[in-house]
Design a protein around this motif. Structure first.
Motif, short mmCIF file in Angstrom:
data_model
loop_
_atom_site.label_atom_id
_atom_site.label_comp_id
_atom_site.label_asym_id
_atom_site.label_seq_id
_atom_site.Cartn_x
_atom_site.Cartn_y
_atom_site.Cartn_z
N LEU A 118 0.80 -1.20 -0.09
CA LEU A 118 0.25 -0.03 -0.06
C LEU A 118 0.89 1.27 0.03
CD1 LEU A 118 -2.82 -0.72 2.43
CD2 LEU A 118 -3.01 -0.29 0.04
N PHE A 119 2.22 1.25 0.75
CA PHE A 119 3.03 2.33 0.54
C PHE A 119 3.13 3.06 -0.81
CE2 PHE A 119 3.73 1.40 5.03
CZ PHE A 119 3.57 2.28 5.64
N GLN A 140 0.16 7.71 -6.20
CA GLN A 140 -0.93 8.50 -6.54
C GLN A 140 -1.27 9.87 -5.41
OE1 GLN A 140 -4.74 6.51 -7.06
NE2 GLN A 140 -3.84 4.59 -7.27
N GLY A 141 -0.01 10.18 -4.96
CA GLY A 141 -0.05 11.28 -3.96
C GLY A 141 -0.79 11.05 -2.73
N PHE A 142 -1.25 10.12 -2.54
CA PHE A 142 -2.30 9.79 -1.30
C PHE A 142 -1.70 9.71 -0.03
CE2 PHE A 142 -6.05 7.96 -4.01
CZ PHE A 142 -6.42 9.11 -4.46
N LEU A 143 -0.40 9.02 -0.20
CA LEU A 143 0.52 8.70 1.01
C LEU A 143 0.46 10.13 2.08
CD1 LEU A 143 1.41 6.54 2.55
CD2 LEU A 143 3.60 6.62 1.17
N CYS A 144 1.19 10.92 1.28
CA CYS A 144 1.20 12.35 2.12
C CYS A 144 0.35 13.60 1.58
CB CYS A 144 2.85 12.46 2.25
SG CYS A 144 3.69 11.19 3.07
N PRO A 145 -0.54 13.42 1.55
CA PRO A 145 -1.56 14.36 0.52
C PRO A 145 -1.12 15.94 0.93
CG PRO A 145 -3.03 13.52 2.42
CD PRO A 145 -1.53 12.76 2.49
N ARG A 146 -0.46 16.26 2.16
CA ARG A 146 -0.58 17.81 2.13
C ARG A 146 1.05 18.21 2.18
NH1 ARG A 146 1.22 18.78 7.99
NH2 ARG A 146 1.29 16.71 8.98
N TYR A 147 1.95 17.79 1.40
CA TYR A 147 3.38 17.81 1.06
C TYR A 147 3.14 18.39 -0.33
CZ TYR A 147 4.90 15.65 5.61
OH TYR A 147 4.95 15.54 6.95
N PRO A 148 4.21 19.38 -0.69
CA PRO A 148 4.15 19.88 -2.17
C PRO A 148 4.31 18.84 -3.04
CG PRO A 148 5.67 21.09 -0.67
CD PRO A 148 5.36 19.74 0.10
N ALA A 160 -4.75 2.62 8.63
CA ALA A 160 -4.97 4.23 8.55
C ALA A 160 -3.87 4.80 9.42
CB ALA A 160 -6.15 4.67 9.10
N ALA A 161 -3.66 4.17 10.69
CA ALA A 161 -2.82 4.46 11.64
C ALA A 161 -1.05 4.29 11.04
CB ALA A 161 -2.80 3.68 13.05
N SER A 162 -1.07 3.32 10.40
CA SER A 162 0.42 3.15 9.72
C SER A 162 0.45 4.26 8.81
CB SER A 162 0.30 1.87 9.22
OG SER A 162 1.54 1.66 8.44
N LEU A 163 -0.26 4.60 8.07
CA LEU A 163 -0.09 5.44 6.96
C LEU A 163 -0.22 6.96 7.55
CD1 LEU A 163 -2.91 3.98 4.38
CD2 LEU A 163 -0.29 3.79 4.12
N GLY A 175 6.46 6.63 -1.07
CA GLY A 175 6.23 5.21 -0.35
C GLY A 175 7.10 4.18 -0.67
N GLU A 176 8.58 4.63 -1.05
CA GLU A 176 9.68 3.99 -1.17
C GLU A 176 10.30 3.32 0.04
OE1 GLU A 176 11.87 6.48 -3.85
OE2 GLU A 176 10.23 6.23 -5.67
#
Ligand code: FAD
Length: 380
Positions: free
Chosen positions: A41-42, A48-56, A84-87, A117-118
């Motif tokens: 999932l990472f 898709q930019g979902f992992l950390c949605p608020r970074y540039p 969700a917690a892990s993400l 996610g790498e």
């Protein structure tokens, strides 16, 4: 004053809801059963930019804001709180200090791969004898040439058993309580850094949580966040202030899922010749739940909005976490009551939300600690 999500927010909400249903929901049972996080999932979310949605976007993030992150967390928690917690740890705790205070080199080596996610990150603050009193940690980082030599133990670390790096809190100067703390990035494979055990939890079983040990672990000085010794506690506070808002959406998503399950069950379960939803006792519980969920969601978004405006929300972020986590307990208790004996059986999903949600008054500052922060901020 506008209390509606923007068009952009709604499009994002639909996209993440769709992703959660298609890509995450099918993985939940196995992850919960085996206590193993589905690591694929990472990368999938990072792409898709979902992992950390608020970074540039330039760093690989979603280019959104705190509200965007809250929208995502509400949707993910509705599907599974553990995953969700892990993400959430990846998008907040273990990346925010690097994003806000890290060097360019640290951003290239740790932040960008984490956003994509790498690399999987973890955040190591809590110790066996230091939880709420975080300034009493004993982990030490002693300068030796170009390195720091780290000794200590961290417990309850989300993603600890699977992480590629841990953002670790340690004292560089133990004579300065709180002030003498720094954060260090410690990479997996560094001699002296090990996972001593994976912990068996009551809920949130799809996250991997561990105890980490550091024994004469040499970490390059360039892995320290910030340019000078000290100041790490403020970075932690900055990160927790943001994380406590995220908890509002975490609680709201869990509450909404419990409400939906309760309505469905109450319509299906027949006693005394009619579905139990026909009994006023059931309907009143549901009405109260729906009211509370609305307040939880609205307040979370309000504080997320304040955060996005750059306002000081130290008091409000504690209020969000306190209110939503405590209100959730009543919602989960009522949901379980509506389900009767079947709810207590492992085959019914409500038990998982009930177990998972119990955690939320404990992590990232217990309810008692939130009350202490609120009192302090109110000048009481
Ligand atoms: C599943 C899970 C995941 C976690 N993930 C992480 C992670 O990734 N990284 C990390 O660093 N930590 C993590 N934690 C640790 C978490 O943040 C701590 O559990 C939390 O801060 C509470 O600390 P404690 O458990 O030591 O409880 P304690 O601090 O021992 O508290 C016990 C009780 O005493 C109360 N108490 C303590 N001090 C006061 C006071 N001054 N006034 C009133 N009441 C008080 C508390 O509110 C609580 O009710 C995780 C914990 C869990 C369970």
């Amino acid at each position: 004053m506008d209390f509606e999500l923007t068009e952009e927010n709604r499009i994002f909400q639909e996209a993440i809801r769709d992703f959660a249903q298609k890509e995450i929901a099918p993985l939940v049972d196995e992850a919960e059963e085996n206590n193993v996080f589905p690591q694929q999932l990472f990368k999938k979310m990072g792409e898709q930019g979902f992992l950390c949605p608020r970074y540039p976007i330039e760093l690989g993030g979603g280019g959104g804001d705190k509200i965007t992150e809250c929208i995502m967390m509400e949707e993910l928690n509705g599907v599974n709180a553990g995953i969700a917690a892990s993400l959430m740890a990846q998008g907040g705790l273990c990346t925010q200090p690097i994003y806000r205070f890290g060097s360019e080199e640290q951003k290239q080596r740790f932040l960008i791969p984490a956003i994509k996610g790498e690399k999987i990150g973890a955040f190591g603050l809590t110790e066996p004898d230091a939880g709420s009193d975080a300034a009493s940690i004993k982990t030490r980082a002693v300068r030796g040439g170009d390195d720091y030599v780290i000794n200590g133990t961290k417990i309850f670390i989300t993603n600890g058993p699977i992480c590629d790096f841990v953002l670790l809190a340690a004292y560089t100067d133990p004579t300065k309580r709180g002030e003498g703390i720094n954060l260090f990035v410690v990479e997996k494979g560094t001699p002296g850094f090990g996972v001593s055990r994976k912990l068996d939890k009551v809920g949130n079983r799809s996250i991997e949580t561990g105890e980490l040990v550091f024994e004469d672990c040499r970490v390059p000085a360039k892995n320290m966040i910030g340019e000078k010794e000290g100041g790490g506690f403020d970075m932690i506070t900055d990160t927790l202030t943001s994380g406590r808002i995220t908890y509002g959406s975490r609680c709201t998503g869990t509450a909404q899922a419990a409400y939906d399950l309760s309505v469905q069950y109450a319509k299906e379960r027949v006693q005394f010749g009619k579905p139990i939803i026909k009994f006023q006792a059931t309907r009143f519980k549901l009405a109260e739940m729906a009211t509370n969920i609305d307040v939880m969601r609205s307040y979370t978004y309000r504080v997320a909005w304040m955060y996005d405006q750059g306002k000081n929300v130290r008091k409000e972020s504690s209020m969000v976490k306190l209110f939503t986590a405590e209100t959730l307990q009543k919602i989960l208790s009522d949901s379980m009551q509506i389900h009767g004996g079947y709810g207590y059986m492992m085959e019914y999903p409500i038990q998982r939300y009930w177990r998972d949600g119990r955690l939320f008054t404990i992590t990232e500052g217990t309810s008692e600690i939130q009350r202490l922060v609120i009192c302090r901020e109110l000048g009481l």
